[in-house]
Design an enzyme around this catalytic site. Sequence first.
Site, PDB file in Angstrom:
ATOM      1  N   LYS A  12       0.827  -1.209   0.000  1.00  0.00           N
ATOM      2  CA  LYS A  12       0.000   0.000   0.000  1.00  0.00           C
ATOM      3  C   LYS A  12       0.871   1.272   0.000  1.00  0.00           C
ATOM      4  CE  LYS A  12      -4.026  -2.020   2.402  1.00  0.00           C
ATOM      5  NZ  LYS A  12      -4.909  -1.877   3.596  1.00  0.00           N
ATOM      6  N   TYR A  52     -12.742  -2.127  -3.380  1.00  0.00           N
ATOM      7  CA  TYR A  52     -13.168  -2.293  -1.983  1.00  0.00           C
ATOM      8  C   TYR A  52     -14.695  -2.243  -1.841  1.00  0.00           C
ATOM      9  CZ  TYR A  52      -8.605  -2.144   0.437  1.00  0.00           C
ATOM     10  OH  TYR A  52      -7.355  -2.421   0.952  1.00  0.00           O
ATOM     11  N   PHE A  60     -15.449   3.658   7.237  1.00  0.00           N
ATOM     12  CA  PHE A  60     -14.093   3.985   6.786  1.00  0.00           C
ATOM     13  C   PHE A  60     -13.920   3.902   5.273  1.00  0.00           C
ATOM     14  CE2 PHE A  60     -14.152  -0.531   8.088  1.00  0.00           C
ATOM     15  CZ  PHE A  60     -13.689  -1.163   6.937  1.00  0.00           C
ATOM     16  N   ARG A  88      -2.275 -14.353   4.696  1.00  0.00           N
ATOM     17  CA  ARG A  88      -3.016 -13.660   5.768  1.00  0.00           C
ATOM     18  C   ARG A  88      -2.265 -13.771   7.096  1.00  0.00           C
ATOM     19  NH1 ARG A  88      -7.049 -10.018   4.563  1.00  0.00           N
ATOM     20  NH2 ARG A  88      -7.492 -10.231   6.770  1.00  0.00           N
ATOM     21  N   THR A  94      -5.440  -6.817  10.981  1.00  0.00           N
ATOM     22  CA  THR A  94      -5.723  -5.557  10.283  1.00  0.00           C
ATOM     23  C   THR A  94      -5.144  -4.365  11.043  1.00  0.00           C
ATOM     24  OG1 THR A  94      -7.781  -6.558   9.501  1.00  0.00           O
ATOM     25  CG2 THR A  94      -7.586  -4.159   9.311  1.00  0.00           C
ATOM     26  N   ARG A 105       2.561  -6.505   9.201  1.00  0.00           N
ATOM     27  CA  ARG A 105       1.887  -5.333   9.767  1.00  0.00           C
ATOM     28  C   ARG A 105       2.477  -4.954  11.130  1.00  0.00           C
ATOM     29  NH1 ARG A 105      -4.235  -6.876   7.681  1.00  0.00           N
ATOM     30  NH2 ARG A 105      -4.252  -5.501   5.854  1.00  0.00           N
ATOM     31  N   ASN A 115      -1.819   0.289   7.019  1.00  0.00           N
ATOM     32  CA  ASN A 115      -1.299  -0.983   7.537  1.00  0.00           C
ATOM     33  C   ASN A 115      -0.456  -1.746   6.502  1.00  0.00           C
ATOM     34  OD1 ASN A 115      -3.336  -1.831   5.903  1.00  0.00           O
ATOM     35  ND2 ASN A 115      -4.604  -2.705   7.515  1.00  0.00           N
ATOM     36  N   HIS A 118      -2.172  -5.312   1.657  1.00  0.00           N
ATOM     37  CA  HIS A 118      -3.473  -5.958   1.459  1.00  0.00           C
ATOM     38  C   HIS A 118      -3.230  -7.408   1.094  1.00  0.00           C
ATOM     39  CE1 HIS A 118      -7.488  -6.889  -0.090  1.00  0.00           C
ATOM     40  NE2 HIS A 118      -6.850  -7.520  -1.065  1.00  0.00           N
ATOM     41  N   GLU A 129      -9.891 -10.759  -7.221  1.00  0.00           N
ATOM     42  CA  GLU A 129      -8.950  -9.643  -7.068  1.00  0.00           C
ATOM     43  C   GLU A 129      -7.796  -9.728  -8.069  1.00  0.00           C
ATOM     44  OE1 GLU A 129      -9.794  -8.781  -2.309  1.00  0.00           O
ATOM     45  OE2 GLU A 129      -7.810  -9.477  -2.928  1.00  0.00           O
TER      46      GLU A 129
HETATM   47  N1  UDP Z   1      -9.707  -0.263   7.587  1.00  0.00           N
HETATM   48  C1  UDP Z   1      -9.757   0.967   8.225  1.00  0.00           C
HETATM   49  N2  UDP Z   1     -10.474   1.073   9.390  1.00  0.00           N
HETATM   50  C2  UDP Z   1     -11.097   0.017   9.961  1.00  0.00           C
HETATM   51  C3  UDP Z   1     -11.044  -1.228   9.313  1.00  0.00           C
HETATM   52  C4  UDP Z   1     -10.339  -1.338   8.136  1.00  0.00           C
HETATM   53  O1  UDP Z   1      -9.193   1.937   7.748  1.00  0.00           O
HETATM   54  O2  UDP Z   1     -11.717   0.176  11.035  1.00  0.00           O
HETATM   55  C5  UDP Z   1      -8.976  -0.381   6.336  1.00  0.00           C
HETATM   56  C6  UDP Z   1      -7.634  -1.088   6.512  1.00  0.00           C
HETATM   57  O3  UDP Z   1      -6.685  -0.453   5.678  1.00  0.00           O
HETATM   58  C7  UDP Z   1      -7.920  -2.498   6.017  1.00  0.00           C
HETATM   59  C8  UDP Z   1      -8.940  -2.223   4.902  1.00  0.00           C
HETATM   60  O4  UDP Z   1      -9.723  -1.159   5.410  1.00  0.00           O
HETATM   61  O5  UDP Z   1      -6.744  -3.122   5.575  1.00  0.00           O
HETATM   62  C9  UDP Z   1      -9.841  -3.373   4.564  1.00  0.00           C
HETATM   63  O6  UDP Z   1     -10.458  -3.843   5.750  1.00  0.00           O
HETATM   64  P1  UDP Z   1     -10.547  -5.397   6.069  1.00  0.00           P
HETATM   65  O7  UDP Z   1     -11.465  -5.559   7.221  1.00  0.00           O
HETATM   66  O8  UDP Z   1     -10.859  -6.146   4.817  1.00  0.00           O
HETATM   67  O9  UDP Z   1      -9.065  -5.725   6.585  1.00  0.00           O
HETATM   68  P2  UDP Z   1      -7.897  -6.592   5.922  1.00  0.00           P
HETATM   69  O10 UDP Z   1      -8.542  -7.702   5.123  1.00  0.00           O
HETATM   70  O11 UDP Z   1      -7.085  -5.655   5.066  1.00  0.00           O
HETATM   71  O12 UDP Z   1      -7.107  -7.112   7.086  1.00  0.00           O
HETATM   72 MG    MG Z   2     -10.033  -7.647   3.701  1.00  0.00          MG
END
Ligand code: UDP
Ligand code: MG
Length: 136
Positions: A12, A52, A60, A88, A94, A105, A115, A118, A129
């Site tokens: 990112k 997204y 968010f 993952r 996250t 992360r 973070n 992705h 994706e």
């Molecule tokens: N995100 C955020 N605030 C939140 C939750 C998620 O800004 O409270 C952002 C964060 O960058 C995250 C992305 O949204 O990586 C996608 O969220 P997801 O729950 O899919 O998390 P990920 O799969 O990336 O762990």
């Molecule tokens: Mg996700």
Amino acid sequence: MSDVEHTLSIIKPDAVERNLEKNIKKIFFDKGFKIVNEKKIQIEKNEAERFYKVHETKPFYNDLCSYLSSGPIIVMVLEKKNAVLDNRKLMGATNPKDADEGTIRAKYGISIDKNSVHGSDSVENAKIEIDFFFKD
Ligand code: UDP
Ligand code: MG
């Protein structure tokens, strides 16, 4: 029997900006991932919104899409046995504060929004994706 999988990884903007591309790729290599396709791009906000879309009702969403389109990103197709889940695990939670030691992360994430990486969350979403960025 082959359970080799592909998953989509994105470095990112916060991580590209801090020149972490090599460090993050080394972490993938060391864990046995192969990068079978990659490109450095900057996307428009409307593309981030499509990418997204699953999060469109979340508070968010708007900031997330502005952020992902705010600077260059590196999108990669990673290949490995169990690539989706293993990526993952290697990414960590996250919120970097909750991410296990040694994860990408935990090492590099700045905050829940910045973070650093992705990763696809299922084999099915990985296909969608990868197509999103690499289908011509
Ligand atoms: N995100 C955020 N605030 C939140 C939750 C998620 O800004 O409270 C952002 C964060 O960058 C995250 C992305 O949204 O990586 C996608 O969220 P997801 O729950 O899919 O998390 P990920 O799969 O990336 O762990
Ligand atoms: Mg996700």
